[in-house]
Each structure stands twice: as C-alpha cells, then as structure tokens.
Design an enzyme around this catalytic site. Sequence first.
Site, PDB file in Angstrom:
ATOM      1  CB  THR A  32      -0.871  -0.058   1.264  1.00  0.00           C
ATOM      2  OG1 THR A  32      -0.134   0.650   2.345  1.00  0.00           O
ATOM      3  CG2 THR A  32      -1.648  -1.340   1.499  1.00  0.00           C
ATOM      4  CE  LYS A  38       5.889  10.645  -5.030  1.00  0.00           C
ATOM      5  NZ  LYS A  38       5.722  11.226  -4.102  1.00  0.00           N
ATOM      6  CG  ASP A  51      -3.178   8.591   4.726  1.00  0.00           C
ATOM      7  OD1 ASP A  51      -2.924   8.015   5.846  1.00  0.00           O
ATOM      8  OD2 ASP A  51      -3.197   9.631   4.368  1.00  0.00           O
ATOM      9  CE1 TYR A 143       9.158   5.309  14.624  1.00  0.00           C
ATOM     10  CE2 TYR A 143      10.823   4.398  16.064  1.00  0.00           C
ATOM     11  CZ  TYR A 143      10.187   4.288  15.201  1.00  0.00           C
ATOM     12  OH  TYR A 143      10.347   3.166  14.167  1.00  0.00           O
ATOM     13  CE  LYS A 147       7.198   1.798  14.760  1.00  0.00           C
ATOM     14  NZ  LYS A 147       6.295   1.298  13.657  1.00  0.00           N
TER      15      LYS A 147
END
Length: 269
Positions: A32, A38, A51, A143, A147
């Site tokens: 995806t 592109k 998305d 971050y 996670k």
Amino acid sequence: MPKVVLITGGSSGIGKAMGNYLHKKGYVVYGTSRTPSKYSDSVPFSLLALDVTKPETITKAISELMTSEGRIDVLVNNAGVGITGPIEETPTDEIRKAFETNFYGPLTVIKEILPVMRAQGSGHIINITSIAGYMGLPYRGIYSATKGALELITEAYRMETQQFGIQMTNVAPGDFATNIAAGRYHAPVLDNSPYKKAYGDTLDMMNEHVDGGSDPMQMAKKIQQIIENPNPKIHYKVGAFLQKFSIVLKRILPGKVYERMLMNHYKLK
C-alpha cells in the site's frame, strides 16, 4: 495455494524490501501507498491506495483486495513515521500525528481485516514495531511511546484473537539502512533552546546509525520465516546484536544503571 500478503507502507524502505522478497518467493503480494501511482513502476507487486490515518481508504483497499483474491492470509502492519525532538519542544499536533500513523493507524487496519480472517478461520497479523519501543530514548521519546504502545496492545489482541485461529506477532527492527530519516519529523534545533547542543548532537548520532544500519533484506527474510512458522512467537527482534542486547540489559539492570548507560551512549550529562 500461495499465501496472499498485504503490506502497509510497501512502496519504500523495509516494506518495499519485504514485498520484493516475498514476491520472488512466490507469495501473492499487495503493498500500500498513499500515492501508488508514484511507485507502481518501481515494485514488481501490486500497490493499493491506502492511508492508515484515513479509515475510508483502508476499507476501500481491503475491499479491492478481497474482490481480486478472495482472501487475505497475512497482514504486515509496516506503515510508520519517525519523529525526533525534545518532548517539551515537540508540537502537540506532531505528537498526535505520530500516534495516528504508528498506533491508531495499525489498529484501524486490524479492525478492518479481522472480520475477513475470522470468516476464513485463519490469518496472521504481523505488527512492525521497533527496538526503540522497549525503552524511552532521549529525543526519540514520542517514537518510543508509539511503538511501545503497539507492542503492548498486540500482546492483548493476540490473546483475544487466538480463539478464531488468528495469529498476531510483533517484529521489532533496530536501525536499518532506509530512507526513514528523510521522512522523519524533526523538531527544529532552536538557537535559544536549552536542549540545543544535546539534541543537535543526538540527532547527528541517530542519522549516522540509520545510514550505517543493517540491510533491510534481513527483515524480509525474517518475515518469511515468521509467516511459514505454524506457531510463531509473540516477539521477534531483528537488528545488530548490541541493539537487541540492550533489551536484555534493561530487563536485568537496575533502572538508574540502565539510564546511565543510555546517557553515556548518547553522550548526555
């Protein structure tokens, strides 16, 4: 019959490496991308528009895949974004965006795909987390939090979905040589910031680690091993020995000793 694999964020980095490798091994691979046109010429597998922060695109992509293949055997929740900065100086909107992509996004994809796998009576969901999710890292705390949250919720989800014949697994990579640093949100290093020197030095070190990281093919091979394992583990770590060993050290060292070790590593005083 070859397994049908869906990889979110499959147009670049680790996702692209996984997709290329699994395609060569005979799997039916769908990746995806937010802008598949592109990248469609740069990968040998199909790319769907998706998305993870827009639920309607998730529903549409899974519907298209089911129309084409009639089943989804493996979901690899790989789409994610990096974010760095002193937590105090990181805009709250950027913190929310990171959680939308790295945490809420994968959860939304899982919610959409579970009815499909439950109807099949089988399926395997692999969440790509991070070794950074096992510890709060300086200037990468947001971050780490995104996670770490995905790691923990996978543990709970796994127990809830086993009754349906569905497996769920975490795979935590260390630093890999990809373009993640280019796409990462960096809180600016402000001239008048009390964090200016420490953050600037840490940012340089983080970029060096990614540039000198492991080959993403290592992750691709591990994903295939996990897919083929009829009884996969809950957690896998992939990366340099010292990065994986840091998780062991956190488990056995007193908290302040481990904190001091991290601060020495990042040259923070």
